[in-house]
Enzyme design. Sequence first.
Site, PDB file in Angstrom:
ATOM      1  CB  SER A 254      -0.854  -0.018   1.271  1.00 34.11           C
ATOM      2  OG  SER A 254      -1.500   1.218   1.428  1.00 34.11           O
TER       3      SER A 254
ATOM      4  CE1 TYR B 158      -4.024  -1.962   5.253  1.00 30.52           C
ATOM      5  CE2 TYR B 158      -3.247   0.208   4.548  1.00 30.52           C
ATOM      6  CZ  TYR B 158      -3.658  -1.078   4.241  1.00 30.52           C
ATOM      7  OH  TYR B 158      -3.688  -1.486   2.935  1.00 30.52           O
TER       8      TYR B 158
ATOM      9  CE  LYS C 202      -1.787  -4.517   3.455  1.00 24.90           C
ATOM     10  NZ  LYS C 202      -2.111  -5.733   2.704  1.00 24.90           N
TER      11      LYS C 202
END
Length: 325
Positions: A115, A139, A143
């Site tokens: 991402s 988040y 990643k």
Amino acid sequence: MILIVGGAGYIGSHINKELTKQGFKTVVFDNLSSGKKELVKWGEFFQGDLGNIEEIRKVFKDYQIEAVLHFAAFKAVGESVADPQKYYLNNVSNTLNLFKVMRENKVNKFIFSSSAATFGNPQYIPIDEKHPQSPINPYGETKLIVEHIMRDYSAAYDFRYVALRYFNACGADLEGETGEWQGSSSNLIPLTLDAAIGAREEIGIFGTDYPTPDGTCIRDYIHVTDLAEAHVLALKYLMEGGASDCFNLGNGKGFSVKEVVDMAKKVTEIDFKVTPKDRRAGDPPELIADSKKAKEILKWEPKYFDLETIMKSAWNWHKQFKKTV
Ligand code: WQD
């Protein structure tokens, strides 16, 4: 056989369609926590959970897996701040289970759904692969941690990977066969279309005083079918012996929140309520990808970059939910 972990979800189901179209045999592994069985329209289906290593072993036993694509992660930034454990357990720890079983089975090709959130606040725009990675929420951290795990596995073991860092994934299959399930997104376009169908009262615009031409944030919206194509190219690249690498995927062109909302009104022909709101914490004014590397190495060429095409495809899918609200 290509294993698509999380293939019953929004992005995974588009990849399943594209792989099938291009002649690959697929098996979807999904626990259906947010994925939908209805979206597994191609290949085989195996219901299983990455938190249960025996279930992963079973799918590798039942099928001759050649490569793995992984989409089974949680993706709501706000929730990751409120409940980081949920994110580290699923997005990191469960991915390690998958890697363990891949190694047990000598499966060495992996495509990872990464991402733009790994970059954090941009230091320059457009963001290329050399841009420092400094996530600003759990988040994005999860990643980036998986990117680092893959880098180290690739150096130590017989393991090759491609990490694809999406900017703002959006739109739906142009033939209307799959899309994002209503209620499973906190992203601008699906929420705006919820306002259009009356599933929510209004759409708020988070910040109208940013240093951008119309005062609202600018994002690089990349059509999910273009993302699907990038995954197939990345898979072929690994199959042809390509080295482990990371690529940023976007159009290199941004649209403002206001432009997106206006386009939604034009395409839906519905005049829903739009309310200016305060800025949302952690939103950079502008995020744009530099995808030269993916174009050069993977020969990727996004096709559906026009905002009207993006919105029409999203609406064509989303309007079916009208009946359900
Ligand atoms: C887009 C713009 C909002 C909702 C997120 C993640 C990122 C990546 C993609 C997964 C922003 C504005 C939104 C609303 C609004 N995820 N907005 N009203 O934040 O750019 O990116 O999804 O990998 O990591 O951060 O996407 O769709 O939430 O927002 O005004 O009700 O729309 O402020 O400027 P974002 P988004």
